[in-house]
Design a protein around this motif. Structure first.
Motif, PDB file in Angstrom:
ATOM      1  N   VAL A  26      25.498 -44.971 -95.836  1.00  0.00           N
ATOM      2  CA  VAL A  26      26.941 -44.756 -95.809  1.00  0.00           C
ATOM      3  C   VAL A  26      27.456 -44.878 -97.235  1.00  0.00           C
ATOM      4  N   VAL A  27      28.082 -43.816 -97.743  1.00  0.00           N
ATOM      5  CA  VAL A  27      28.463 -43.769 -99.147  1.00  0.00           C
ATOM      6  C   VAL A  27      29.962 -43.545 -99.290  1.00  0.00           C
ATOM      7  N   ASP A  28      30.500 -44.075-100.374  1.00  0.00           N
ATOM      8  CA  ASP A  28      31.893 -43.809-100.734  1.00  0.00           C
ATOM      9  C   ASP A  28      31.973 -43.693-102.248  1.00  0.00           C
ATOM     10  N   LEU A  29      32.802 -42.759-102.718  1.00  0.00           N
ATOM     11  CA  LEU A  29      32.996 -42.554-104.152  1.00  0.00           C
ATOM     12  C   LEU A  29      34.445 -42.799-104.519  1.00  0.00           C
ATOM     13  N   GLU A  30      34.642 -43.310-105.722  1.00  0.00           N
ATOM     14  CA  GLU A  30      35.965 -43.311-106.339  1.00  0.00           C
ATOM     15  C   GLU A  30      35.899 -42.354-107.521  1.00  0.00           C
ATOM     16  N   THR A  31      36.945 -41.558-107.690  1.00  0.00           N
ATOM     17  CA  THR A  31      36.922 -40.488-108.682  1.00  0.00           C
ATOM     18  C   THR A  31      38.230 -40.447-109.461  1.00  0.00           C
ATOM     19  N   THR A  32      38.245 -39.648-110.516  1.00  0.00           N
ATOM     20  CA  THR A  32      39.457 -39.495-111.334  1.00  0.00           C
ATOM     21  C   THR A  32      40.386 -38.418-110.799  1.00  0.00           C
ATOM     22  N   GLY A  33      39.948 -37.674-109.805  1.00  0.00           N
ATOM     23  CA  GLY A  33      40.770 -36.610-109.235  1.00  0.00           C
ATOM     24  C   GLY A  33      40.165 -36.103-107.952  1.00  0.00           C
ATOM     25  N   ASP A  37      34.880 -30.137-109.741  1.00  0.00           N
ATOM     26  CA  ASP A  37      34.610 -29.451-111.008  1.00  0.00           C
ATOM     27  C   ASP A  37      35.616 -29.804-112.094  1.00  0.00           C
ATOM     28  N   ALA A  38      36.608 -30.646-111.757  1.00  0.00           N
ATOM     29  CA  ALA A  38      37.619 -30.994-112.749  1.00  0.00           C
ATOM     30  C   ALA A  38      37.838 -32.495-112.845  1.00  0.00           C
ATOM     31  N   ALA A  39      37.050 -33.297-112.181  1.00  0.00           N
ATOM     32  CA  ALA A  39      37.232 -34.753-112.167  1.00  0.00           C
ATOM     33  C   ALA A  39      35.865 -35.417-112.251  1.00  0.00           C
ATOM     34  N   GLY A  40      35.885 -36.704-112.559  1.00  0.00           N
ATOM     35  CA  GLY A  40      34.640 -37.440-112.687  1.00  0.00           C
ATOM     36  C   GLY A  40      34.553 -38.582-111.693  1.00  0.00           C
ATOM     37  N   ILE A  41      33.349 -39.090-111.507  1.00  0.00           N
ATOM     38  CA  ILE A  41      33.105 -40.221-110.613  1.00  0.00           C
ATOM     39  C   ILE A  41      33.289 -41.514-111.393  1.00  0.00           C
ATOM     40  N   THR A  42      34.034 -42.460-110.816  1.00  0.00           N
ATOM     41  CA  THR A  42      34.232 -43.756-111.473  1.00  0.00           C
ATOM     42  C   THR A  42      33.473 -44.884-110.777  1.00  0.00           C
ATOM     43  N   GLU A  43      33.098 -44.701-109.500  1.00  0.00           N
ATOM     44  CA  GLU A  43      32.366 -45.749-108.795  1.00  0.00           C
ATOM     45  C   GLU A  43      31.612 -45.154-107.621  1.00  0.00           C
ATOM     46  N   ILE A  44      30.408 -45.662-107.398  1.00  0.00           N
ATOM     47  CA  ILE A  44      29.606 -45.298-106.233  1.00  0.00           C
ATOM     48  C   ILE A  44      29.278 -46.569-105.475  1.00  0.00           C
ATOM     49  N   GLY A  45      29.578 -46.574-104.181  1.00  0.00           N
ATOM     50  CA  GLY A  45      29.202 -47.684-103.315  1.00  0.00           C
ATOM     51  C   GLY A  45      28.491 -47.145-102.093  1.00  0.00           C
ATOM     52  N   ALA A  46      27.429 -47.803-101.664  1.00  0.00           N
ATOM     53  CA  ALA A  46      26.670 -47.321-100.510  1.00  0.00           C
ATOM     54  C   ALA A  46      26.061 -48.492 -99.761  1.00  0.00           C
ATOM     55  N   VAL A  47      25.973 -48.328 -98.452  1.00  0.00           N
ATOM     56  CA  VAL A  47      25.354 -49.331 -97.586  1.00  0.00           C
ATOM     57  C   VAL A  47      24.312 -48.622 -96.734  1.00  0.00           C
ATOM     58  N   LYS A  48      23.110 -49.122 -96.730  1.00  0.00           N
ATOM     59  CA  LYS A  48      22.042 -48.530 -95.920  1.00  0.00           C
ATOM     60  C   LYS A  48      21.865 -49.379 -94.666  1.00  0.00           C
ATOM     61  N   VAL A  49      21.909 -48.736 -93.489  1.00  0.00           N
ATOM     62  CA  VAL A  49      21.810 -49.443 -92.214  1.00  0.00           C
ATOM     63  C   VAL A  49      20.773 -48.775 -91.325  1.00  0.00           C
ATOM     64  N   ARG A  50      20.149 -49.592 -90.463  1.00  0.00           N
ATOM     65  CA  ARG A  50      19.197 -49.075 -89.480  1.00  0.00           C
ATOM     66  C   ARG A  50      19.248 -49.992 -88.259  1.00  0.00           C
ATOM     67  N   GLY A  51      19.379 -49.407 -87.097  1.00  0.00           N
ATOM     68  CA  GLY A  51      19.413 -50.185 -85.872  1.00  0.00           C
ATOM     69  C   GLY A  51      20.566 -51.155 -85.824  1.00  0.00           C
ATOM     70  N   GLY A  52      21.689 -50.798 -86.447  1.00  0.00           N
ATOM     71  CA  GLY A  52      22.858 -51.665 -86.444  1.00  0.00           C
ATOM     72  C   GLY A  52      22.838 -52.761 -87.477  1.00  0.00           C
ATOM     73  N   PRO A  64      33.320 -42.205-116.505  1.00  0.00           N
ATOM     74  CA  PRO A  64      33.494 -40.772-116.254  1.00  0.00           C
ATOM     75  C   PRO A  64      33.552 -39.937-117.517  1.00  0.00           C
ATOM     76  N   GLY A  65      33.638 -40.595-118.680  1.00  0.00           N
ATOM     77  CA  GLY A  65      33.683 -39.835-119.926  1.00  0.00           C
ATOM     78  C   GLY A  65      35.019 -39.197-120.194  1.00  0.00           C
ATOM     79  N   GLU A  66      36.070 -39.671-119.503  1.00  0.00           N
ATOM     80  CA  GLU A  66      37.410 -39.130-119.688  1.00  0.00           C
ATOM     81  C   GLU A  66      38.414 -40.202-119.284  1.00  0.00           C
ATOM     82  N   PRO A  67      39.651 -40.129-119.786  1.00  0.00           N
ATOM     83  CA  PRO A  67      40.658 -41.115-119.400  1.00  0.00           C
ATOM     84  C   PRO A  67      40.981 -41.016-117.913  1.00  0.00           C
ATOM     85  N   ILE A  68      41.293 -42.162-117.308  1.00  0.00           N
ATOM     86  CA  ILE A  68      41.653 -42.203-115.898  1.00  0.00           C
ATOM     87  C   ILE A  68      43.166 -42.137-115.770  1.00  0.00           C
ATOM     88  N   ASP A  69      43.642 -41.230-114.942  1.00  0.00           N
ATOM     89  CA  ASP A  69      45.077 -41.058-114.726  1.00  0.00           C
ATOM     90  C   ASP A  69      45.690 -42.372-114.227  1.00  0.00           C
TER      91      ASP A  69
END
Length: 558
Positions: A26-33, A37-52, A64-69
């Protein structure tokens, strides 16, 4: 025609893996937009689950290599200062993909997260692993009602299913909340017959029409084997014919909303049954599909697949022959080019007319009844058999040159057209030179295609093998460009006894020096494409045949 492989118990992945055994990431991203193709990723979080149960977590800020709005900062709390010392995407992404492994990817509004991840892979030049994807938004739309939750936002669903973690626009916390939502939705989906990963992915798709849901039983009890499937109406007439390396899995997709083609939805409305034709392997299935479409012409298959719609370049039979484009195949041994599209055939005719002085007028001529020459004759572009300037013997010599150009001496046309292009270019008639170049390209492509198939047909018997997906070899016995026998050999055993049995039991095929018709040419093309695959190996050739194909095979790996 072919030897069918013995029954094989479907593999676990063909039937689907029980959900309690499936590993979800299960993954979630935080981004600049919002646009990948016009924004960058600022954070990646993921949880791996099996059988509950949670089996692993992944979290990393990303520079992200660019200023964050500032608006994004207020939403996520992730500022330029926080990511200033964070690793780059080039460092984080491979680590995340390693964490993902072979798991099924889950996200809330998965199109957003998957879009950013795929774009990120392209950016850092690493392959996107194409994992199975489950979208909890789509599941929630099908499994929750408005009286339970005002919307399908992650926060609303987390409250509905009692998530211990409150979503807060930070990647790991949002992923943890999505885990609770996923488990709640899976529990509800079990009441809809969702018990495996394949069931879940299919159920996750947008809602199919009522008609598709009602007809879904037509996919029951089909084999998880390579083969052809035939949709039939209530009177048993074939409506549509398709092919797959897993018939059951492919047919099921017609009853999901993933099937959006109006033509095929109309077909499903008429369908009352689906008949499978089990084949030894994917090559035999492709050939059988082609043959069945050629014979049956089912109304919902594209007419472009019908061989009789292909065109030939041939010579007419009269005192002064001329070139023509025809859907009627010439007799074996007659000069011809094809089969091909009507446009390419006409371009090839124009190339031959440019290179050779064969007459172009369409009227039937007689040596005993001369007529006035046409414009081409008056300007010297035709030897004028019409008014007796060229005799039957004179024109016969031109026809013989044309026949050689169509059969064995295509280079003569190339030389003539190259000279014509140089002449036009010297005269600065560049548009005319470009037209001649297009004619030359069309002729050379058609000539090479016809020669390639002709030499293949003349080769006699060709035995070849390609590695099977689950071990063993997929073997084909080809005679005069037609599939005469097929078998999938047993993994872990010497394949040669089974290959020898397949050769001995192969169909008898009459030898011929060229393709008989468009159906023959179409089947030969399917076989040639398979032979040209890098993994295919030639076992034996009973005749003369030169090709750039790999082989022969001295030994097989059992």
């Amino acid at each position: 025609m072919a030897l069918s492989a013995p029954y094989r118990q479907p593999a676990l992945e063909e039937m689907g893996v029980p959900l309690q055994l499936v590993t979800f990431c299960v993954v979630d991203l935080e981004t600049t937009g919002l646009a990948a193709d016009a924004a960058g990723i600022t954070e990646i979080g993921a949880v791996k689950v099996r059988g509950g149960e949670i089996v692993g977590e992944f979290q990393s800020l990303v520079d992200p290599g660019e200023p964050i709005d500032p608006r994004v900062v207020r939403l996520t709390g992730i500022s330029d200062e926080m990511v200033a010392g964070a690793p780059s995407l080039e460092e984080v992404l491979p680590s995340f993909l390693e964490f993902l492994g072979g798991a099924t990817l889950v996200a809330h509004n998965a199109a957003f997260d998957v879009g950013f991840l795929r774009h990120a892979c392209d950016k850092v030049e690493v392959p996107w692993p194409r994992p199975p994807v489950v979208d909890t938004v789509l599941l929630a739309r099908k499994l929750t009602d408005k009286y339970e939750t005002p919307n399908r936002r992650l926060g609303s669903l987390a409250r509905l299913f009692g998530s211990p973690t409150t979503p807060n626009h930070r990647a790991l916390d949002d992923a943890r909340a999505t885990v609770t939502v996923l488990h709640g939705l899976i529990e509800r989906a079990s009441g809809h017959g969702v018990h495996t990963d394949l069931d879940l992915i299919e159920f996750c798709r947008a809602i199919p029409s009522k008609l598709q849901r009602r007809k879904r039983h037509l996919a029951d009890d089909l084999p998880h084997r390579p083969g052809v499937y035939v949709f039939r109406d209530g009177e048993g007439r074939a409506l549509y014919i398709g092919v797959s390396k897993n018939v059951a899995k492919r047919v099921r997709t017609y009853f999901t909303a993933g099937e959006q083609r109006r033509r095929l939805r109309d077909m499903i409305a008429m369908a009352e049954s689906v008949d499978p034709v089990v084949c030894a392997h994917r090559l035999e299935a492709a050939v059988v599909e082609f043959q069945m479409i050629s014979r049956g012409k089912p109304p919902y298959n594209r007419a472009s697949k019908y061989p009789e719609h292909r065109a030939w370049v041939r010579l007419t039979k009269e005192a002064f022959p001329r070139l023509m484009v025809s859907r009627k195949p010439p007799a074996v041994g007659e000069p011809r080019l094809g089969p091909t599209t009507g446009t390419q055939a006409q371009q090839a005719v124009e190339a031959l007319h440019e290179a050779l002085p064969i007459r172009q007028c369409r009227q039937r001529l007689s040596a005993s009844k001369p007529v006035n020459p046409c414009f081409l004759g008056e300007i010297g572009k035709c030897p004028r058999p019409c008014d007796g300037t060229a005799t039957v013997e004179d024109h016969a010599a031109v026809v013989a040159d044309t026949a050689r150009a169509m059969g064995s001496d295509g280079a003569s046309v190339g030389r003539a057209l190259m000279a014509r292009m140089e002449q036009l270019a010297a005269q600065e008639r560049f548009e005319s030179a470009a037209e001649v170049r297009e004619q030359l390209v069309a002729f050379e492509r058609l000539f090479a295609q016809a020669k390639r198939v002709r030499e293949f047909v003349r080769a006699g018997t060709v035995v070849a093998a390609s590695p099977g997906e689950r071990g063993g070899w997929e073997v084909a016995v080809i005679k005069s460009g037609l599939l005469a026998g097929a078998v999938s050999t047993s993994p872990g055993f010497d394949p040669m006894p089974e290959i020898d049995d397949c050769v001995a039991g192969a169909d008898a095929v009459e030898a011929c020096g060229d393709v008989r018709d468009a159906s023959h040419a179409g089947e030969a093309e399917i076989l040639l494409r398979w032979l040209e695959e890098p993994t295919t190996r030639v076992v034996a050739v009973d005749g003369a045949w030169s090709s750039d194909l790999p082989g022969p095979v001295d030994t097989f790996s059992a």
